[in-house]
Design a protein around this motif. Structure first.
Motif, PDB file in Angstrom:
ATOM      1  N   ALA A  98       0.836  -1.209   0.000  1.00  0.00           N
ATOM      2  CA  ALA A  98       0.000   0.000   0.000  1.00  0.00           C
ATOM      3  C   ALA A  98       0.869   1.257   0.000  1.00  0.00           C
ATOM      4  O   ALA A  98       0.549   2.251  -0.665  1.00  0.00           O
ATOM      5  N   ARG A 120      -5.540  -1.246  -8.303  1.00  0.00           N
ATOM      6  CA  ARG A 120      -6.760  -1.695  -8.991  1.00  0.00           C
ATOM      7  C   ARG A 120      -7.994  -1.476  -8.122  1.00  0.00           C
ATOM      8  O   ARG A 120      -9.060  -1.101  -8.626  1.00  0.00           O
ATOM      9  N   ARG A 121      -7.861  -1.707  -6.820  1.00  0.00           N
ATOM     10  CA  ARG A 121      -8.998  -1.463  -5.928  1.00  0.00           C
ATOM     11  C   ARG A 121      -9.386   0.014  -5.899  1.00  0.00           C
ATOM     12  O   ARG A 121     -10.544   0.345  -5.623  1.00  0.00           O
ATOM     13  N   ALA A 122      -8.420   0.881  -6.185  1.00  0.00           N
ATOM     14  CA  ALA A 122      -8.698   2.317  -6.238  1.00  0.00           C
ATOM     15  C   ALA A 122      -9.134   2.765  -7.631  1.00  0.00           C
ATOM     16  O   ALA A 122      -9.286   3.967  -7.875  1.00  0.00           O
ATOM     17  N   GLY A 123      -9.322   1.806  -8.536  1.00  0.00           N
ATOM     18  CA  GLY A 123      -9.816   2.145  -9.875  1.00  0.00           C
ATOM     19  C   GLY A 123      -8.740   2.436 -10.896  1.00  0.00           C
ATOM     20  O   GLY A 123      -9.042   2.899 -11.992  1.00  0.00           O
ATOM     21  N   ARG A 130       1.210  -6.714  -4.533  1.00  0.00           N
ATOM     22  CA  ARG A 130       0.255  -6.117  -3.602  1.00  0.00           C
ATOM     23  C   ARG A 130      -0.037  -4.660  -3.980  1.00  0.00           C
ATOM     24  O   ARG A 130      -1.178  -4.202  -3.844  1.00  0.00           O
ATOM     25  N   GLY A 144      -2.474  -4.624  -6.819  1.00  0.00           N
ATOM     26  CA  GLY A 144      -3.818  -4.900  -6.324  1.00  0.00           C
ATOM     27  C   GLY A 144      -4.427  -3.695  -5.638  1.00  0.00           C
ATOM     28  O   GLY A 144      -5.623  -3.408  -5.803  1.00  0.00           O
ATOM     29  N   GLU A 145      -3.623  -2.981  -4.850  1.00  0.00           N
ATOM     30  CA  GLU A 145      -4.102  -1.772  -4.179  1.00  0.00           C
ATOM     31  C   GLU A 145      -4.538  -0.723  -5.195  1.00  0.00           C
ATOM     32  O   GLU A 145      -5.574  -0.076  -5.032  1.00  0.00           O
TER      33      GLU A 145
END
Length: 242
Positions: free
Chosen positions: A88, A136-139, A130, A133-134
């Motif tokens: 992150a 992508r979760r934020a768009g 990781r 992935g972080e």
């Protein structure tokens, strides 16, 4: 039930917080919040003197306090679950670069083969996954291209000057021919755990360029405080890889 099993695991395999040493937790809530704050404060850093070919570099946090402790626990002691919070912080550094719109292609800087074998994992690759992935979760579209390889062994970087480190890693990285087609004409962000003199990132940028890729910048989890402020040469004690 998961909470029960975690409590049982803590009794059988007790651990201390990697950041502050608080018992029976791999990363306490306070240190986790500290890492999150650092990840939101990503800044551009400038190793001095910076080597030729070094792209612009953003770091998620100063290499100090809980950041230093957590990085070392993940890298040297195999605390693999710490890859999440460290990823992150790395994602914050990628955002700081403000690179062009579109999917972000993250290229991790590889560790020495003997280091990976000794640790049982590649910490930078794990954090890069990781971080992607972080994002992508934020768009933000983000993917990891694990295409850099060491073409020859390098000496331990500990105790080497900036000039010696540059000579030590010169020509040490490559993109194998079967992977070069994945890079040709594409923009990428180099990712690493630390930047000290910048020699390793400059060599990684050279190798990507030789494969017809374009490095838009580099993102790292941490850098010495001096690189955040004066741009002066780092004087702090840092792990040996970079």
């Amino acid at each position: 039930m998961q909470g029960v099993w975690r409590e049982l695991a803590g009794l059988v395999l007790p651990v201390d917080c990697a950041g502050c040493g608080r018992p029976r937790t791999e990363l306490c809530a306070e240190c986790r919040r500290g890492l999150a704050r650092d990840g939101r404060g990503a800044q551009r850093v400038r190793p001095w003197p910076g080597p030729a070919g070094l792209p612009r570099v953003w770091a998620g946090a100063p290499y100090a306090d809980e950041v230093r402790a957590v990085l070392l626990a993940h890298k040297e002691r195999g605390a693999l679950r710490l890859a999440g919070p460290l990823g992150a912080v790395l994602a914050g550094a990628v955002r700081g670069l403000g690179v062009e719109a579109g999917p972000q292609l993250l290229v991790p800087v590889p560790s020495a083969r003997r280091a990976v074998a000794g640790r049982g994992h590649d910490p930078v690759r794990r954090m890069a996954l990781r971080a992607a992935g972080e994002l992508r979760r934020a768009g933000v579209g983000a993917w990891v291209l694990d295409v850099l390889r060491q073409r020859r062994a390098v000496s331990d970087q500990a105790g080497l000057s900036a000039r010696q480190r540059l000579a030590n890693v010169a020509g040490a990285l490559e993109v194998p021919s079967h992977a070069a087609r994945l890079l040709a004409g594409r923009s990428v962000v180099l990712v690493d755990d630390l930047v000290t003199t910048g020699a390793t990132l400059a060599e990684a940028a050279r190798a990507v360029g030789a494969a017809a890729g374009r490095v838009t910048g580099a993102a790292v989890v941490a850098a010495p405080r001096s690189a955040f402020t004066t741009g002066g040469e780092a004087r702090e004690s840092l792990p040996r890889d970079r």
